[in-house]
Design an enzyme around this catalytic site. Structure first.
Site, PDB file in Angstrom:
ATOM      1  N   GLU A 281       0.972  -1.165  -0.263  1.00  0.00           N
ATOM      2  CA  GLU A 281      -0.009   0.031   0.074  1.00  0.00           C
ATOM      3  C   GLU A 281       0.786   1.442   0.379  1.00  0.00           C
ATOM      4  O   GLU A 281       0.216   2.598  -0.378  1.00  0.00           O
ATOM      5  CB  GLU A 281      -0.665  -0.082   0.883  1.00  0.00           C
ATOM      6  CG  GLU A 281      -1.215  -1.447   1.191  1.00  0.00           C
ATOM      7  CD  GLU A 281      -3.042  -1.374   2.541  1.00  0.00           C
ATOM      8  OE1 GLU A 281      -3.721  -0.908   2.754  1.00  0.00           O
ATOM      9  OE2 GLU A 281      -1.995  -2.318   2.929  1.00  0.00           O
TER      10      GLU A 281
ATOM     11  N   ASP B   9     -12.821  -4.285  -2.462  1.00  0.00           N
ATOM     12  CA  ASP B   9     -14.175  -5.218  -2.098  1.00  0.00           C
ATOM     13  C   ASP B   9     -15.084  -4.989  -2.288  1.00  0.00           C
ATOM     14  O   ASP B   9     -15.049  -3.722  -1.416  1.00  0.00           O
ATOM     15  CB  ASP B   9     -13.468  -6.412  -1.139  1.00  0.00           C
ATOM     16  CG  ASP B   9     -13.415  -6.361   0.123  1.00  0.00           C
ATOM     17  OD1 ASP B   9     -14.022  -6.264   0.489  1.00  0.00           O
ATOM     18  OD2 ASP B   9     -12.220  -5.102   0.145  1.00  0.00           O
TER      19      ASP B   9
END
Length: 227
Positions: free
Chosen positions: A12, A195
């Site tokens: 990330e 998601d």
């Protein structure tokens, strides 16, 4: 001005750290901090580890040891609001925990008036200006992020929506906002969606994490270029 940039995991934030110039590396509390320059901005960046305590440790060290004046969180999140698709980005306007009793924040330290930590208004406006001036491949939304230490199931999703009505959920942002609040350090979070309710589960998260992280990082870069 010195900007702390936090990502939960290597995926990330390492693409950003790799572009920092004049890097100096320092290890504190089993965390690795990268100091240097990005586009004329003084930055200190790291991946803090997943979940609330790890994020809080990293944030307090950035403030105490590295004297950062502002903190930006970059990374990924799970979409809660059905308006979001995989790859979209949420920029925080306010943040809270979905797994902490509300009275903990209002009746005890830090004695907040509400359960929501507010993102810094100047950073929010800077983000809006950056988005207006640049072209990004994903859709970008401003709104509420909630934090808790669990992947969200169908039943958990329903409860979170009914109580908080957030755009997305993650495992670190509220704890970072909490530390920034008590230290009076301006803060904002930029989280992109790995998601959704339709496409969910650990495998979906893992498959999307690297590519989606770059959507957040690209906005962070433009913010730093605009300071």
């Amino acid at each position: 001005m010195k900007i702390g940039v936090i990502g939960p995991t290597e995926n990330e934030i390492m693409p950003f750290i790799e572009e920092i110039c004049n890097k100096k590396v320092e290890n504190v509390a089993m965390l690795t901090f990268y100091r240097g320059i990005y586009k004329n901005s003084n930055v200190v960046a790291l991946y803090c580890g997943v979940c609330k305590v790890n994020a809080a440790i990293a944030t307090q060290i950035l403030i105490d040891k590295f004297n950062v004046t502002h903190i930006i969180v970059t990374g990924v999140a799970g979409g809660i609001d059905n308006i979001l698709n995989i790859g979209d980005t949420v920029i925080s306007t306010e943040i809270t925990y979905h797994d902490v009793d509300e009275g903990i924040l209002t009746e005890y330290h830090p004695w907040m008036e509400s359960i929501y930590f507010k993102a810094d208004s100047k950073l929010v406006e800077l983000c809006r200006a950056v988005i207006d001036k640049n072209t990004f491949t994903q859709k970008i939304f401003f709104g509420r992020i909630v934090t808790g230490e669990a992947f969200i199931s169908d039943s958990g999703r329903t409860e979170i929506i009914s109580k908080y009505h957030p755009l997305c959920v993650d495992m670190e942002t509220a704890s970072i906002a909490h530390v920034c609040y008590v230290n009076n350090v301006p803060f904002i979070a930029i989280r992109s969606i790995t998601d959704t309710e339709e496409e969910c589960g650990v495998e979906v998260f893992e498959n999307n994490c690297i590519s989606v992280s770059n959507n957040s990082i690209n906005i962070v870069k433009k913010i730093l270029e605009s300071l």
